[in-house]
Design an enzyme around this catalytic site. Structure first.
Site, PDB file in Angstrom:
ATOM      1  N   ASP A 165      -9.561  75.685  69.694  1.00 58.38           N
ATOM      2  CA  ASP A 165      -9.366  75.547  71.136  1.00 58.38           C
ATOM      3  C   ASP A 165      -7.874  75.541  71.470  1.00 58.38           C
ATOM      4  OD1 ASP A 165      -9.811  74.629  73.941  1.00 58.38           O
ATOM      5  OD2 ASP A 165     -11.795  74.106  73.213  1.00 58.38           O
ATOM      6  N   HIS A 219      -7.987  71.349  77.329  1.00 63.67           N
ATOM      7  CA  HIS A 219      -9.386  71.624  76.977  1.00 63.67           C
ATOM      8  C   HIS A 219      -9.723  71.118  75.578  1.00 63.67           C
ATOM      9  CE1 HIS A 219     -13.058  74.054  76.310  1.00 63.67           C
ATOM     10  NE2 HIS A 219     -13.208  73.913  77.622  1.00 63.67           N
ATOM     11  N   SER A 269     -18.810  73.972  77.495  1.00 62.87           N
ATOM     12  CA  SER A 269     -17.944  73.447  76.425  1.00 62.87           C
ATOM     13  C   SER A 269     -18.179  71.968  76.182  1.00 62.87           C
ATOM     14  CB  SER A 269     -16.475  73.633  76.775  1.00 62.87           C
ATOM     15  OG  SER A 269     -16.130  74.958  76.940  1.00 62.87           O
TER      16      SER A 269
END
Length: 186
Positions: free
Chosen positions: A4, A37, A185
């Protein structure tokens, strides 16, 4: 492993879970998160697992982009460093044969590759890597009234393997705080 945007190595909630991270975007530098994220995903994993579970952050992009070339390098790294699972909360239309081969190798080695189904409210059967059988593909459900239903933005289709809460999920944020995010996610 979490492929990520990186990992906030100073965040009090997740820092003790860090293990063997690598920055494939800017080689030779720590896999610090510049988008949030990856740190958010790491916080969810921290919250939902035993303290003995470690997180291997694999920085393969920034807030705006995930780079296939970095992912292709990161998957073998995760295998070599004994990851039992690789979280891949990214995707796009089409396929990438080289990345698919790397995922296949991980699968053959017993590494569970988890893919987000995508947040376009469309068919995940066209969304890579969620659309290959070697991934465990996750959609996003939310509580509506007294029940649970698929979130309107979650991709659907025959490739879905699992549905999990993914709407307004509170988790760790870059710079030590907490934030709320939604999507497949989560």
């Amino acid at each position: 492993a979490v492929a990520d945007t990186g990992f906030d190595t100073d965040h009090a909630f997740i820092k003790d879970r860090y293990k063997d991270g690598c920055n494939f975007l800017e080689k030779g530098t720590p896999p610090e998160d510049d988008g949030g994220h990856g740190t958010h995903i790491a916080g969810i994993i921290t919250d939902m697992t035993l303290p003995s579970v470690k997180i291997m952050p694999l920085k393969v992009g920034s807030y705006s982009s995930i780079y296939s070339s970095c992912v292709i390098e990161a998957i073998p790294y995760a295998i070599e460093h004994n990851a039992v699972a690789i979280n891949m909360s990214f995707g796009d239309l089409g396929r990438n044969a080289v990345m698919e081969a790397a995922i296949e190798k991980a699968y053959q080695q017993g590494v569970v590759c988890v893919a987000a189904s995508g947040n376009a409210g469309t068919n995940a059967d066209y969304y890579f890597p969620a659309n290959i059988v070697q991934t465990l593909t996750v959609s996003n459900v939310q509580q509506i009234g007294g029940g649970v239903d698929l979130n309107y933005m979650s991709n659907t289709g025959r490739t879905l393997d699992l549905a999990a809460p993914g709407t307004y999920i509170v988790s760790s944020a870059v710079n030590g705080g907490m934030t709320t995010m939604s999507g497949t996610s989560m």
